[in-house]
Scaffold this active site. Structure first.
Site, PDB file in Angstrom:
ATOM      1  N   LYS A 111      -0.106 -17.710  -5.133  1.00  0.00           N
ATOM      2  CA  LYS A 111       0.155 -17.017  -3.770  1.00  0.00           C
ATOM      3  C   LYS A 111       0.148 -18.107  -2.708  1.00  0.00           C
ATOM      4  O   LYS A 111       1.065 -17.821  -1.719  1.00  0.00           O
ATOM      5  CB  LYS A 111      -0.975 -15.813  -3.156  1.00  0.00           C
ATOM      6  CG  LYS A 111      -0.908 -14.746  -4.004  1.00  0.00           C
ATOM      7  CD  LYS A 111      -1.530 -13.501  -3.474  1.00  0.00           C
ATOM      8  CE  LYS A 111      -1.454 -12.221  -4.443  1.00  0.00           C
ATOM      9  NZ  LYS A 111      -2.372 -11.123  -3.924  1.00  0.00           N
ATOM     10  N   LYS A 194       4.515 -10.649 -14.689  1.00  0.00           N
ATOM     11  CA  LYS A 194       3.737  -9.553 -14.733  1.00  0.00           C
ATOM     12  C   LYS A 194       4.754  -8.424 -13.489  1.00  0.00           C
ATOM     13  O   LYS A 194       5.329  -9.001 -12.626  1.00  0.00           O
ATOM     14  CB  LYS A 194       2.475  -9.886 -13.748  1.00  0.00           C
ATOM     15  CG  LYS A 194       1.422  -9.007 -13.699  1.00  0.00           C
ATOM     16  CD  LYS A 194       0.282  -9.497 -12.866  1.00  0.00           C
ATOM     17  CE  LYS A 194       0.321  -9.796 -11.348  1.00  0.00           C
ATOM     18  NZ  LYS A 194      -0.688  -9.871 -10.604  1.00  0.00           N
ATOM     19  N   LYS A 197       3.864  -6.082  -7.033  1.00  0.00           N
ATOM     20  CA  LYS A 197       4.495  -5.715  -5.827  1.00  0.00           C
ATOM     21  C   LYS A 197       5.376  -6.437  -5.211  1.00  0.00           C
ATOM     22  O   LYS A 197       6.305  -6.327  -4.113  1.00  0.00           O
ATOM     23  CB  LYS A 197       3.304  -5.129  -4.939  1.00  0.00           C
ATOM     24  CG  LYS A 197       2.632  -4.014  -5.295  1.00  0.00           C
ATOM     25  CD  LYS A 197       1.219  -3.976  -4.150  1.00  0.00           C
ATOM     26  CE  LYS A 197       0.242  -3.079  -4.963  1.00  0.00           C
ATOM     27  NZ  LYS A 197      -1.063  -3.307  -4.378  1.00  0.00           N
TER      28      LYS A 197
END
Ligand code: TYM
Length: 332
Positions: A111, A194, A197
């Site tokens: 992230k 994966k 969102k």
């Protein structure tokens, strides 16, 4: 006593991975455990959020829990920021968490990206807040998807560090519950990534509120290879996109991968994709409809959250008071 704690971040649309990896399992577990399900809005703030969207998303995630079958009477449903014990305990735990443990967290690395110096302290401390969520209720079990495994190991390590530091068996070491065929749902565009969102491609994921046509289109466009479906799991496993779609089918049908594969072995993807669309729509359609109905009445959702927060605080506050006593903090 067995107590479950789990949560989802109110960031963007919930997708099939959130449903199969987490929410659906919670519905099954609520009969056997005392359950606390949180909408982790403080975690959402570790990346920039629009305030109105955050509010809407918090209500939407609440609606998803209820629409999927989590019973707000039997379980506690609330948003994290309403119970201040989470943030307080996170500070206390951060003081016993070595930096080295946090440096290992792969999710932070993903992230934060390349410009790590610009990442917020909250993003770095994220797993300590997650440990506080769980330990603040002395939860014994945590049902999540596979991507949360490392964070849960850290929560166990922090619980152990506290118990050792103060020489008592205070926090139980929480057990991860990662089960079913949907623990790691992959992107529809790339079987090695994966479903998430934050993926920029809308076609990479099926959202819980997608209508029939959207689901059909996304599945039709899902990446596959030209070969028909194979007859064995070994042959499937080397084809990540095919493997993912069969895994999704199996999870939705509550079957093993083997059973799902047998049904379609030797068939073309066009046939299989139609069956997958039907199954997805049959499962998600009613949930999406109920979510829309619930979200249209924000007053009701807010009442559920307020009541949930009162019940959650009644458990977490006495535990936090004990932690303060143990650590030597004076209280009023
Ligand atoms: P979050 O919001 O990213 O995801 C919520 C849940 O969905 C699961 N999940 C998936 N499962 C299968 N396949 C996928 N592609 C997929 N994507 C997401 C996640 O594993 C998770 O169970 N840190 C957590 C939230 C959290 C939490 C907690 C969880 C905060 N405090 C305490 C448990 C206990 C998170 O970001 O989940």
């Amino acid at each position: 006593m067995n107590r479950i704690f789990s949560g989802i971040q109110p960031t963007g649309n919930l997708h099939l991975g959130n449903y199969l990896g987490a929410i659906r399992n919670w519905v099954a577990l609520q009969n056997a455990y005392e359950c606390i399900f949180c909408i982790v809005d403080l975690h959402a703030l570790t990346l920039p959020q629009d305030p109105d969207e955050l509010r809407a998303s918090t209500r939407e995630v609440t609606a998803a829990y209820i629409a999927a079958g989590v019973d707000p009477e039997r379980c506690i449903i609330f948003n994290q920021s309403m119970v201040s014990a989470h943030a307080e305990l996170a500070w206390l735990l951060s003081c016993i968490t070595p930096l080295g443990w946090l440096n290992r967290m792969t999710q932070f690395k993903e992230k934060a990206g390349k410009q790590r110096d610009l990442a917020g302290l909250g993003l770095y401390a994220y797993p300590v807040l997650m440990a506080a969520d769980i330990l603040g209720y002395k939860a014994t079990h945590v049902p999540v998807g596979e991507d949360q495994k490392q964070h849960l190991e850290l929560a166990r390590d922090i619980a152990g560090a506290f118990n050792r530091r103060y020489e008592r068996d205070f926090f139980p070491l929480p057990e991860p519950q990662i089960f079913g065929t949907g623990t790691r749902v992959m992107s529809l565009r790339d079987g090695t990534k994966k479903m998430s969102k934050s993926d920029p491609s809308d076609y990479s994921r099926i959202n819980m509120t997608d209508d029939r046509d959207t689901v059909a289109l996304k599945i039709r466009r899902a990446k596959t290879d030209p070969e028909p479906l194979p007859g064995t799991i070994e042959a499937l496993e080397v084809r990540p996109e095919a493997d993912n779609l069969v895994g999704i089918y199996a999870a939705l049908a509550d079957q093993s991968r083997e059973t799902a594969l047998q049904k379609f072995a030797g068939q073309n993807f066009s046939v299989f994709k139609e069956a997958l669309t039907e199954l997805s729509v049959a499962t998600l359609g009613p949930i999406g409809g109920e979510m829309r109905r619930l979200v249209a009445d924000p007053g009701h959702i807010d009442a559920v959250l307020r009541r949930g927060a009162e019940r959650a605080a009644a458990i977490a506050e006495p535990i936090l008071r004990e932690v303060k006593d143990i650590t030597g903090l004076l209280r009023p």
